[in-house]
Design an enzyme around this catalytic site. Structure first.
Site, short mmCIF file in Angstrom:
data_model
loop_
_atom_site.label_atom_id
_atom_site.label_comp_id
_atom_site.label_asym_id
_atom_site.label_seq_id
_atom_site.Cartn_x
_atom_site.Cartn_y
_atom_site.Cartn_z
N SER A 36 0.82 -1.22 0.00
CA SER A 36 0.00 0.00 0.00
C SER A 36 0.86 1.27 0.00
O SER A 36 1.79 1.40 0.80
CB SER A 36 -0.92 0.01 1.22
OG SER A 36 -1.55 1.28 1.30
N SER A 38 -0.58 4.19 0.53
CA SER A 38 -1.32 5.21 1.27
C SER A 38 -0.50 5.89 2.37
O SER A 38 -0.63 7.10 2.55
CB SER A 38 -2.60 4.60 1.85
OG SER A 38 -3.48 4.29 0.80
N THR A 83 -8.92 -1.92 2.64
CA THR A 83 -8.67 -2.38 1.27
C THR A 83 -8.94 -3.88 1.22
O THR A 83 -9.46 -4.46 2.18
CB THR A 83 -7.25 -1.95 0.81
OG1 THR A 83 -7.10 -2.32 -0.56
CG2 THR A 83 -6.13 -2.60 1.62
N LYS A 87 -13.54 -4.58 2.21
CA LYS A 87 -14.47 -3.49 1.88
C LYS A 87 -15.95 -3.88 2.02
O LYS A 87 -16.76 -3.08 2.45
CB LYS A 87 -14.21 -2.99 0.46
CG LYS A 87 -12.90 -2.25 0.32
CD LYS A 87 -12.75 -1.68 -1.06
CE LYS A 87 -11.39 -1.06 -1.23
NZ LYS A 87 -11.18 -0.46 -2.53
N ASP A 123 -14.13 5.63 -3.11
CA ASP A 123 -13.59 5.10 -4.38
C ASP A 123 -14.32 5.69 -5.59
O ASP A 123 -13.68 6.08 -6.57
CB ASP A 123 -13.72 3.56 -4.42
CG ASP A 123 -12.58 2.86 -3.68
OD1 ASP A 123 -11.52 3.49 -3.48
OD2 ASP A 123 -12.77 1.69 -3.30
N ALA A 149 -16.71 -5.62 -13.51
CA ALA A 149 -17.86 -5.02 -12.83
C ALA A 149 -18.34 -5.88 -11.66
O ALA A 149 -19.39 -5.60 -11.08
CB ALA A 149 -19.00 -4.82 -13.83
N GLY A 151 -16.18 -6.79 -8.90
CA GLY A 151 -15.39 -6.57 -7.69
C GLY A 151 -15.79 -5.30 -6.96
O GLY A 151 -16.68 -4.56 -7.40
N ASN A 173 -17.86 -8.66 -17.00
CA ASN A 173 -17.20 -9.34 -15.88
C ASN A 173 -17.01 -10.80 -16.22
O ASN A 173 -17.86 -11.41 -16.87
CB ASN A 173 -18.04 -9.20 -14.60
CG ASN A 173 -17.21 -9.45 -13.37
OD1 ASN A 173 -16.18 -8.80 -13.18
ND2 ASN A 173 -17.62 -10.39 -12.54
N THR A 175 -17.25 -13.36 -14.37
CA THR A 175 -18.44 -14.06 -13.87
C THR A 175 -19.64 -13.18 -14.24
O THR A 175 -19.94 -12.20 -13.56
CB THR A 175 -18.36 -14.22 -12.33
OG1 THR A 175 -17.05 -14.66 -11.99
CG2 THR A 175 -19.39 -15.20 -11.81
N TYR A 247 -2.43 0.56 -10.09
CA TYR A 247 -1.42 1.63 -9.99
C TYR A 247 -0.03 1.11 -9.74
O TYR A 247 0.91 1.87 -9.59
CB TYR A 247 -1.80 2.66 -8.93
CG TYR A 247 -2.06 2.09 -7.57
CD1 TYR A 247 -1.03 1.78 -6.72
CD2 TYR A 247 -3.37 1.86 -7.15
CE1 TYR A 247 -1.27 1.24 -5.48
CE2 TYR A 247 -3.63 1.32 -5.91
CZ TYR A 247 -2.57 1.02 -5.07
OH TYR A 247 -2.82 0.49 -3.85
#
Ligand code: NAP
Length: 299
Positions: A36, A38, A83, A87, A123, A149, A151, A173, A175, A247
């Site tokens: 991370s 952050s 994270t 979440k 987010d 779409a 997660g 997605n 799934t 990222y």
């Protein structure tokens, strides 16, 4: 300060943070969490604003999160980010959810009000700010193809697209059922033929891309350097904007493919920056110093 702390550290918190220059009262909980970025961004902001506290990483497994949050609340923490994988599972642990968390079904940011936990989600709004800053574009003007779409990040991004009234939203997605369920939830925001869930196959994605302005990768493909591009260059066109929420590590294979066809692309650092800035604003009720947070993220 250690690279990361654990539940055992929180259980003996005074001893664990003895010797730290200023107290740790903010952090990110994840599993894994060592990657991370952050802390570097948030500690730059805290220092710049003269707030005498630090932000640290907490390596916390799914079944430890309730205990960890309780211990943080009683240790006087101001807030914490959540994270992967916390979440969604943190929702029932909150005493209160703000609109953003309720609507996205996920919490990425907790504010402690004494022993009470208030969950929010930055987010989606962070993503919208990132698109604005990277491409000078507004979601309401764009036809969006969202990959991943199913997660936590994908759901928050889809919600934001719906809330801002994007021109068209296509949910893809691996799934398919998850994308279909999300499409059902979001249908009230859209008119006929403005919203669609499509299977994860080349032919269906290719036919959508011709009618897309912005492609968003919200899958975990690209997090490892060895990952192939989530879409190869041959499926892309120079008219596209492509936002890769990944990222690390810097330029992903998807962004290499984007550069190859002359399209415009950006990686997830700007979303990380803006979701963090919005969390800072919730915790301290003041503007976040983006000018020191942005450069701190590059290292
Ligand atoms: P998550 O809840 O675990 O969701 C992972 C998503 O990736 C799911 O939609 C999953 O599909 C899909 N996926 C995984 N492997 C795949 C494969 N081999 N082929 C196709 N689809 C695959 O994770 P998350 O928290 O949403 O994170 C997703 C991405 O968003 C990560 O890359 C993360 O770095 C990024 N993210 C960035 C920021 C930021 O600030 N920049 C913030 C949050 C997340 P299924 O549903 O089929 O499993």
């Amino acid at each position: 300060m250690k690279d990361f702390y654990t539940l055992a550290d929180l259980q003996h918190w005074d001893a664990a943070q003895a010797g730290n220059e200023s107290p740790i009262q903010l952090g990110v909980i994840g599993d894994p969490v060592a990657h991370s970025r952050s802390p570097q961004m948030m500690n730059a902001a805290l220092q710049h604003c003269g707030l005498k506290m630090q932000y640290a990483r907490f390596q916390i497994a799914l079944d430890e999160s309730e205990a960890a949050l309780r211990l943080m609340a009683s240790a006087g923490f101001v807030g914490v980010n959540l994270t992967v994988p916390h979440k969604i599972s943190a929702i029932p642990l909150m005493h209160e959810l703000d609109d953003s968390a309720r609507q996205s079904g996920a919490v990425n940011c907790v504010r402690f009000e004494r022993e009470r936990l208030v969950g929010g989600n930055t987010d989606g709004p962070g993503f919208a700010r990132a698109i604005r800053s990277e491409f000078s574009a507004e979601l309401r003007d764009l036809r969006v193809l969202l990959l991943g779409a199913g997660g936590g990040a994908g759901r928050a991004i889809a919600r934001q697209c719906a809330r801002e009234g994007c021109r068209r939203l296509v949910l893809a997605n691996r799934t398919l059922e998850k994308a279909e369920r999300l499409a059902d939830e979001l249908q009230p925001f859209f008119g006929e033929e403005q919203l669609e869930a499509v299977p994860w196959n080349e032919a269906r994605l290719r036919s959508q891309i011709a009618h897309t302005d912005l492609i968003v990768n919200a899958t975990s493909i690209g997090m490892r350097r060895s990952d192939a591009a989530v879409l190869p260059a041959k499926m892309l066109g120079s008219h596209l904007l492509v936002y890769d929420t990944v990222y690390a590590p810097g330029r992903t294979s998807l962004l290499d493919a984007v550069a190859e066809v002359g399209a415009r692309g950006a990686n997830g650092l700007s979303m990380l920056l803006h979701q963090g800035a919005l969390a800072f604003e919730k915790w301290f009720e003041r503007d976040a110093p983006l000018e020191v947070m942005r450069p701190a993220l590059q290292f």
